[in-house]
Design an enzyme around this catalytic site. Structure first.
Site, mmCIF file in Angstrom:
data_model
loop_
_atom_site.group_PDB
_atom_site.id
_atom_site.type_symbol
_atom_site.label_atom_id
_atom_site.label_comp_id
_atom_site.label_asym_id
_atom_site.label_seq_id
_atom_site.Cartn_x
_atom_site.Cartn_y
_atom_site.Cartn_z
ATOM 1 N N SER A 142 0.870 -1.179 0.000
ATOM 2 C CA SER A 142 0.000 0.000 0.000
ATOM 3 C C SER A 142 0.904 1.226 0.000
ATOM 4 O O SER A 142 2.093 1.126 0.345
ATOM 5 C CB SER A 142 -0.843 -0.009 1.282
ATOM 6 N N TYR A 155 -1.911 -1.673 10.331
ATOM 7 C CA TYR A 155 -1.860 -1.751 8.858
ATOM 8 C C TYR A 155 -0.554 -1.157 8.333
ATOM 9 O O TYR A 155 0.117 -1.750 7.488
ATOM 10 C CB TYR A 155 -3.072 -1.000 8.306
HETATM 11 P P1 NAD Z 1 -11.281 -6.342 -0.330
HETATM 12 O O1 NAD Z 1 -11.834 -6.277 1.040
HETATM 13 O O2 NAD Z 1 -12.135 -6.006 -1.497
HETATM 14 O O3 NAD Z 1 -10.622 -7.768 -0.596
HETATM 15 C C1 NAD Z 1 -9.884 -8.423 0.405
HETATM 16 C C2 NAD Z 1 -9.800 -9.880 0.053
HETATM 17 O O4 NAD Z 1 -9.076 -10.555 1.081
HETATM 18 C C3 NAD Z 1 -11.168 -10.566 -0.029
HETATM 19 O O5 NAD Z 1 -11.154 -11.544 -1.058
HETATM 20 C C4 NAD Z 1 -11.297 -11.242 1.333
HETATM 21 O O6 NAD Z 1 -12.174 -12.365 1.336
HETATM 22 C C5 NAD Z 1 -9.858 -11.654 1.522
HETATM 23 N N1 NAD Z 1 -9.527 -11.981 2.902
HETATM 24 C C6 NAD Z 1 -9.695 -11.242 4.019
HETATM 25 N N2 NAD Z 1 -9.298 -11.922 5.091
HETATM 26 C C7 NAD Z 1 -8.867 -13.130 4.648
HETATM 27 C C8 NAD Z 1 -8.326 -14.271 5.268
HETATM 28 N N3 NAD Z 1 -8.163 -14.351 6.605
HETATM 29 N N4 NAD Z 1 -8.010 -15.337 4.507
HETATM 30 C C9 NAD Z 1 -8.193 -15.302 3.156
HETATM 31 N N5 NAD Z 1 -8.689 -14.236 2.505
HETATM 32 C C10 NAD Z 1 -9.017 -13.169 3.260
HETATM 33 O O7 NAD Z 1 -9.996 -5.388 -0.282
HETATM 34 P P2 NAD Z 1 -9.075 -4.750 -1.412
HETATM 35 O O8 NAD Z 1 -9.224 -3.285 -1.305
HETATM 36 O O9 NAD Z 1 -9.253 -5.408 -2.704
HETATM 37 O O10 NAD Z 1 -7.641 -5.085 -0.794
HETATM 38 C C11 NAD Z 1 -6.777 -6.048 -1.343
HETATM 39 C C12 NAD Z 1 -5.360 -5.740 -0.887
HETATM 40 O O11 NAD Z 1 -4.984 -4.466 -1.386
HETATM 41 C C13 NAD Z 1 -5.186 -5.678 0.632
HETATM 42 O O12 NAD Z 1 -3.955 -6.257 1.002
HETATM 43 C C14 NAD Z 1 -5.177 -4.185 0.904
HETATM 44 O O13 NAD Z 1 -4.463 -3.872 2.072
HETATM 45 C C15 NAD Z 1 -4.476 -3.672 -0.335
HETATM 46 N N6 NAD Z 1 -4.727 -2.274 -0.618
HETATM 47 C C16 NAD Z 1 -5.984 -1.804 -0.838
HETATM 48 C C17 NAD Z 1 -6.152 -0.453 -1.097
HETATM 49 C C18 NAD Z 1 -7.508 0.133 -1.352
HETATM 50 O O14 NAD Z 1 -7.605 1.366 -1.350
HETATM 51 N N7 NAD Z 1 -8.542 -0.648 -1.558
HETATM 52 C C19 NAD Z 1 -5.063 0.404 -1.130
HETATM 53 C C20 NAD Z 1 -3.808 -0.098 -0.910
HETATM 54 C C21 NAD Z 1 -3.643 -1.445 -0.648
#
Ligand code: NAD
Length: 260
Positions: A142, A155
């Site tokens: 991130s 985080y």
């Molecule tokens: P999201 O909530 O849409 O997806 C998260 C995914 O992780 C889902 O498929 C969920 O089922 C899975 N998950 C959660 N806990 C789990 C576990 N214990 N075991 C297996 N799967 C699990 O979130 P997203 O925004 O798509 O985030 C994906 C990644 O991107 C994360 O690592 C997040 O930190 C990172 N990220 C997101 C953003 C943003 O703005 N959305 C920004 C920077 C980084």
């Protein structure tokens, strides 16, 4: 670009992970989906990706906070596809709270899912990648792996740690033809962020519209959310032959946020 390859994408039932899984399938890779959610919806997505792109798509419900289940996920992918060429450590959760009231169990869960899971999956596939002398590891950190914001101690710590893990693995495995990079997205409008908008509004004592404008996009010079498709295209590039010399990177795709 990824024909004959097979990939595990953790946390790919939603958001960024699903976007990456889709892009990999579109490029010809077999894909192991993983994550939580409604069983019928997941099966629909799996079958649809398989039908649309003519590749094998499988699903594992492994909980990324459980090392034994992570090892089983790697085994399942090997059994289904014969090999694992690519892993994307994407599963992640967020918890927003001031440090003095940050719940211990949330700290443990954020560190386990956002950081330790990557260690366990990399460890499970590294011997195979080393012996086959090829492999691609992509970790989704991130902008919060490069900079900090208040109320996100777990985080920010996990994402900084993921970049450190990634650089170390990259250096260890470079001579075996294995690359390891971290993608550092700015804010992307996914279910994870939708939930945070409400949480941040409570923590800062402001409206949800103000959270988007004054907290989330305040440093993102482009003033727009990053799109899942943009991140997926970067992951495809890193996993292609053209990405062979790109390793140990912490690559920001954040609309300029971390260069402020
Ligand atoms: P999201 O909530 O849409 O997806 C998260 C995914 O992780 C889902 O498929 C969920 O089922 C899975 N998950 C959660 N806990 C789990 C576990 N214990 N075991 C297996 N799967 C699990 O979130 P997203 O925004 O798509 O985030 C994906 C990644 O991107 C994360 O690592 C997040 O930190 C990172 N990220 C997101 C953003 C943003 O703005 N959305 C920004 C920077 C980084």
């Amino acid at each position: 670009m990824l024909k004959q390859k097979s990939a595990i994408v953790t946390g790919s039932t939603s958001g960024i992970g699903l976007g990456i899984a889709r892009a990999f399938a579109e490029q010809g890779a077999d894909v192991m989906l993983n994550g939580f959610g409604n069983a019928q919806e997941i099966e629909f997505t799996r079958a649809e990706l398989q039908r649309q792109f003519g590749v094998k798509v499988r699903y594992s419900s492994a909980d990324m906070s459980q090392p034994a289940q992570i090892r089983a996920l790697a085994e399942m992918a090997r059994a289904e596809f014969g090999k694992v060429d690519i892993i994307v450590n994407n599963a992640g959760i967020q918890h927003v709270a001031p440090i003095d009231t940050f719940p211990d169990e949330k700290w443990d869960a954020v560190l386990a899912i956002n950081l330790s899971s990557a260690f366990h999956l990399i460890k499970a596939v590294a011997p195979e990648m080393k012996s086959r002398r090829c492999g691609r590891i992509v970790n989704i950190a991130s902008a919060h792996g490069l900079t900090a914001s208040p109320f996100k101690s777990a985080y920010v710590a996990a994402k900084h740690g993921l970049i450190g893990l990634s650089k170390t693995v990259a250096i260890e495995l470079a001579e075996y033809g294995v690359t390891c990079n971290t993608i550092c997205p700015g804010y992307v409008k996914t279910p994870l962020v939708d939930k945070q908008i409400a949480d941040q509004a409570r923590a800062h004592g402001i409206s949800e519209a103000d959270v988007v404008r004054d907290v989330m996009l305040v440093h993102q010079a482009r003033k727009e959310f990053v799109r899942v498709e943009e991140l997926a295209a970067l992951a495809v590039f890193l996993c292609s032959d053209a990405g062979a010399s790109m390793t140990a990177g912490a690559i920001a795709m954040d609309g300029g946020w971390t260069q402020h």
